[in-house]
Design a protein around this motif. Structure first.
Motif, PDB file in Angstrom:
ATOM      1  N   SER A  43       0.944  -1.202  -0.018  1.00 45.88           N
ATOM      2  CA  SER A  43       0.089   0.173   0.003  1.00 45.88           C
ATOM      3  C   SER A  43       0.901   1.210  -0.029  1.00 45.88           C
ATOM      4  O   SER A  43       0.576   2.447  -0.533  1.00 45.88           O
ATOM      5  N   ALA A  44       1.984   1.240   0.618  1.00 43.51           N
ATOM      6  CA  ALA A  44       3.037   2.321   0.566  1.00 43.51           C
ATOM      7  C   ALA A  44       3.504   2.666  -0.517  1.00 43.51           C
ATOM      8  O   ALA A  44       4.030   3.824  -0.952  1.00 43.51           O
ATOM      9  N   THR A 123       5.575  -6.471   4.441  1.00 39.30           N
ATOM     10  CA  THR A 123       4.902  -5.244   4.183  1.00 39.30           C
ATOM     11  C   THR A 123       6.138  -4.704   3.573  1.00 39.30           C
ATOM     12  O   THR A 123       7.467  -4.777   3.943  1.00 39.30           O
ATOM     13  N   ARG A 125       8.009  -1.114   2.336  1.00 40.75           N
ATOM     14  CA  ARG A 125       7.972   0.247   2.518  1.00 40.75           C
ATOM     15  C   ARG A 125       8.864   1.084   1.853  1.00 40.75           C
ATOM     16  O   ARG A 125      10.210   0.686   2.264  1.00 40.75           O
TER      17      ARG A 125
END
Length: 133
Positions: A43-44, A123, A125
């Motif tokens: 999502s980042a 995740t 980033r």
């Protein structure tokens, strides 16, 4: 469960193998790295939270030539939490077709399965600002 040196090597190899598998577009081999129901949070980077190997494959295919031509992973640090969950943090460099390079941090949750160690949650980033987490 204390991680053995063999566990640490297997987890490090697992994370390192991601770049090789991804860069050659070997989406069938993703199952050797991730659980079938992996949560892959990009999502980042604007890609949302992908759930499952099929979603990760579809997202990569949708990016087509906008994918990096090379993924490099470095600085792998492995921590075992009190509850036996294993967390790994690493740095990633993505080299684009135009020669530009981007930096990212991978945060992984890794689990021992019947088939061996697999990433259950990742995740990603991007790193765009110095001296910040």
């Amino acid at each position: 469960m204390a991680l053995t040196m063999d566990d640490r090597i297997a987890i490090t190899d697992l994370i390192n193998e991601h770049g090789h598998v991804t860069d050659r577009g070997d989406f069938d081999a993703l199952s050797t790295l991730f659980t079938e129901d992996v949560t892959y949070d990009v999502s980042a980077l604007g890609g949302g939270v992908l759930v499952g190997l099929a979603a990760a494959r579809e997202a990569a295919l949708a990016l087509a030539d906008a994918n990096p031509v090379a993924h490099h992973v470095t600085n792998i640090v492995i921590h075992e939490a009190a509850d036996g969950v294993v967390h790994a943090r690493s740095k990633g460099l993505g080299v684009m077709a135009d020669g530009s390079v981007g930096s990212a941090t991978y945060q992984d949750t890794v689990e021992r399965t019947a088939a061996g160690w697999r990433i259950t949650h990742r995740t990603v980033r991007p790193r765009r600002t110095p001296l910040r987490d």
